[in-house]
Design a protein around this motif. Structure first.
Motif, PDB file in Angstrom:
ATOM      1  N   HIS A  69       0.665  -1.235   0.339  1.00 47.64           N
ATOM      2  CA  HIS A  69      -0.004   0.241  -0.138  1.00 47.64           C
ATOM      3  C   HIS A  69       0.911   1.167  -0.144  1.00 47.64           C
ATOM      4  O   HIS A  69       0.528   2.177  -0.862  1.00 47.64           O
ATOM      5  CB  HIS A  69      -0.960  -0.025   1.200  1.00 47.64           C
ATOM      6  CG  HIS A  69      -2.297  -0.769   1.146  1.00 47.64           C
ATOM      7  ND1 HIS A  69      -3.281  -0.192   0.609  1.00 47.64           N
ATOM      8  CD2 HIS A  69      -2.333  -1.934   1.233  1.00 47.64           C
ATOM      9  CE1 HIS A  69      -4.419  -1.241   0.667  1.00 47.64           C
ATOM     10  NE2 HIS A  69      -3.841  -2.216   1.100  1.00 47.64           N
ATOM     11  N   SER A  77      -0.082   5.798  -7.012  1.00 44.61           N
ATOM     12  CA  SER A  77      -0.884   4.786  -7.308  1.00 44.61           C
ATOM     13  C   SER A  77      -1.621   4.438  -6.044  1.00 44.61           C
ATOM     14  O   SER A  77      -1.351   5.062  -4.884  1.00 44.61           O
ATOM     15  CB  SER A  77      -0.389   3.694  -8.190  1.00 44.61           C
ATOM     16  OG  SER A  77      -1.589   3.002  -8.663  1.00 44.61           O
ATOM     17  N   THR A  78      -2.514   3.534  -6.177  1.00 46.44           N
ATOM     18  CA  THR A  78      -3.377   2.988  -4.933  1.00 46.44           C
ATOM     19  C   THR A  78      -3.032   1.557  -5.101  1.00 46.44           C
ATOM     20  O   THR A  78      -2.486   0.830  -6.250  1.00 46.44           O
ATOM     21  CB  THR A  78      -4.665   3.547  -4.864  1.00 46.44           C
ATOM     22  OG1 THR A  78      -5.278   2.823  -6.087  1.00 46.44           O
ATOM     23  CG2 THR A  78      -4.841   4.830  -4.786  1.00 46.44           C
ATOM     24  N   ILE A  79      -3.562   0.726  -4.284  1.00 50.15           N
ATOM     25  CA  ILE A  79      -3.399  -0.904  -4.360  1.00 50.15           C
ATOM     26  C   ILE A  79      -4.242  -1.069  -5.324  1.00 50.15           C
ATOM     27  O   ILE A  79      -4.244  -2.282  -5.900  1.00 50.15           O
ATOM     28  CB  ILE A  79      -3.770  -1.268  -2.869  1.00 50.15           C
ATOM     29  CG1 ILE A  79      -3.126  -2.816  -2.939  1.00 50.15           C
ATOM     30  CG2 ILE A  79      -5.112  -1.222  -2.622  1.00 50.15           C
ATOM     31  CD1 ILE A  79      -1.638  -3.022  -2.916  1.00 50.15           C
ATOM     32  N   GLN A  80      -5.510  -0.446  -5.463  1.00 53.91           N
ATOM     33  CA  GLN A  80      -6.419  -0.675  -6.612  1.00 53.91           C
ATOM     34  C   GLN A  80      -5.784  -0.554  -7.840  1.00 53.91           C
ATOM     35  O   GLN A  80      -6.075  -1.248  -8.615  1.00 53.91           O
ATOM     36  CB  GLN A  80      -7.631  -0.011  -6.364  1.00 53.91           C
ATOM     37  CG  GLN A  80      -8.664  -0.233  -5.280  1.00 53.91           C
ATOM     38  CD  GLN A  80      -8.189   0.666  -3.961  1.00 53.91           C
ATOM     39  OE1 GLN A  80      -7.080   1.321  -3.972  1.00 53.91           O
ATOM     40  NE2 GLN A  80      -8.678   0.214  -2.796  1.00 53.91           N
ATOM     41  N   GLY A  81      -4.889   0.402  -8.060  1.00 53.68           N
ATOM     42  CA  GLY A  81      -4.142   0.578  -9.507  1.00 53.68           C
ATOM     43  C   GLY A  81      -3.343  -0.457  -9.623  1.00 53.68           C
ATOM     44  O   GLY A  81      -3.122  -0.895 -10.607  1.00 53.68           O
ATOM     45  N   GLU A  83      -3.586  -3.286  -8.395  1.00 50.65           N
ATOM     46  CA  GLU A  83      -4.506  -4.779  -8.718  1.00 50.65           C
ATOM     47  C   GLU A  83      -4.784  -4.473  -9.976  1.00 50.65           C
ATOM     48  O   GLU A  83      -5.099  -5.771 -10.764  1.00 50.65           O
ATOM     49  CB  GLU A  83      -5.674  -4.749  -7.455  1.00 50.65           C
ATOM     50  CG  GLU A  83      -6.802  -5.698  -8.009  1.00 50.65           C
ATOM     51  CD  GLU A  83      -6.330  -7.019  -7.874  1.00 50.65           C
ATOM     52  OE1 GLU A  83      -7.026  -8.238  -8.108  1.00 50.65           O
ATOM     53  OE2 GLU A  83      -5.096  -7.367  -7.235  1.00 50.65           O
ATOM     54  N   LYS A  84      -5.324  -3.534 -10.612  1.00 47.96           N
ATOM     55  CA  LYS A  84      -5.484  -3.440 -12.108  1.00 47.96           C
ATOM     56  C   LYS A  84      -4.426  -3.666 -12.808  1.00 47.96           C
ATOM     57  O   LYS A  84      -4.639  -4.679 -13.950  1.00 47.96           O
ATOM     58  CB  LYS A  84      -6.013  -2.041 -12.460  1.00 47.96           C
ATOM     59  CG  LYS A  84      -6.289  -1.737 -13.812  1.00 47.96           C
ATOM     60  CD  LYS A  84      -6.684  -0.269 -14.118  1.00 47.96           C
ATOM     61  CE  LYS A  84      -7.438  -0.191 -15.668  1.00 47.96           C
ATOM     62  NZ  LYS A  84      -6.080   0.418 -16.302  1.00 47.96           N
ATOM     63  N   ARG A  86      -2.080  -5.798 -12.112  1.00 51.10           N
ATOM     64  CA  ARG A  86      -1.872  -7.489 -11.815  1.00 51.10           C
ATOM     65  C   ARG A  86      -2.886  -8.037 -12.614  1.00 51.10           C
ATOM     66  O   ARG A  86      -2.647  -9.311 -13.116  1.00 51.10           O
ATOM     67  CB  ARG A  86      -2.214  -7.699 -10.345  1.00 51.10           C
ATOM     68  CG  ARG A  86      -2.039  -9.210 -10.059  1.00 51.10           C
ATOM     69  CD  ARG A  86      -2.830  -9.550  -8.587  1.00 51.10           C
ATOM     70  NE  ARG A  86      -4.111  -9.597  -8.763  1.00 51.10           N
ATOM     71  CZ  ARG A  86      -4.710 -10.598  -9.475  1.00 51.10           C
ATOM     72  NH1 ARG A  86      -4.137 -11.579 -10.014  1.00 51.10           N
ATOM     73  NH2 ARG A  86      -6.135 -10.501  -9.444  1.00 51.10           N
ATOM     74  N   LYS A  87      -4.282  -7.676 -12.619  1.00 53.47           N
ATOM     75  CA  LYS A  87      -5.405  -8.496 -13.482  1.00 53.47           C
ATOM     76  C   LYS A  87      -4.857  -8.228 -14.845  1.00 53.47           C
ATOM     77  O   LYS A  87      -4.953  -9.390 -15.610  1.00 53.47           O
ATOM     78  CB  LYS A  87      -6.613  -7.959 -13.261  1.00 53.47           C
ATOM     79  CG  LYS A  87      -7.369  -8.020 -12.078  1.00 53.47           C
ATOM     80  CD  LYS A  87      -8.622  -7.409 -11.683  1.00 53.47           C
ATOM     81  CE  LYS A  87      -9.269  -7.841 -10.355  1.00 53.47           C
ATOM     82  NZ  LYS A  87     -10.508  -7.166 -10.139  1.00 53.47           N
TER      83      LYS A  87
END
Length: 107
Positions: A69, A77-81, A83-84, A86-87
């Motif tokens: 984080h 960025s963020t952890i959501q960024g 994660e995007k 990563r996906k």
């Protein structure tokens, strides 16, 4: 007096104060902060590797996640960024769920 010289969680000074102990700490510059986060990531990884139970492993993974984080934030960025990204990589190259161990590739 123990000397730590390491990055600690934000509330550690508060925890130390509640014990009545005195301490010295400083706020790091951005560049030094990033380097210390990198060092901390290795420290947490080593603790994860040394974990002997699932509970210990999960505790260390949580610490690693906290570092992720913070690293995402310092890179804008963020952890959501993360994660995007990563996906997207998982879509292109897959994950690690099938436990494939590549031995060699012929030329």
């Amino acid at each position: 007096m123990p000397i730590y010289n390491k990055l600690v969680r934000d509330r550690i000074p508060e925890v130390i104060e509640k014990t009545g102990k005195k301490f010295h700490a400083t706020v790091l510059s951005q560049d030094v902060y990033i380097e210390e986060l990198k060092k901390k990531s290795f420290e947490e990884l080593e603790e994860y590797i040394a974990a002997e139970t699932d509970a210990e492993a999960l505790e260390e993974l949580a610490d690693m996640f906290e570092i992720l984080h913070a690293l995402a934030a310092v890179h804008g960025s963020t952890i959501q960024g993360v994660e995007k990204i990563r996906k997207e990589k998982e879509q292109k190259r897959g994950g690690f769920n099938e436990r494939i161990f590549l031995v060699d590739v012929e030329d």
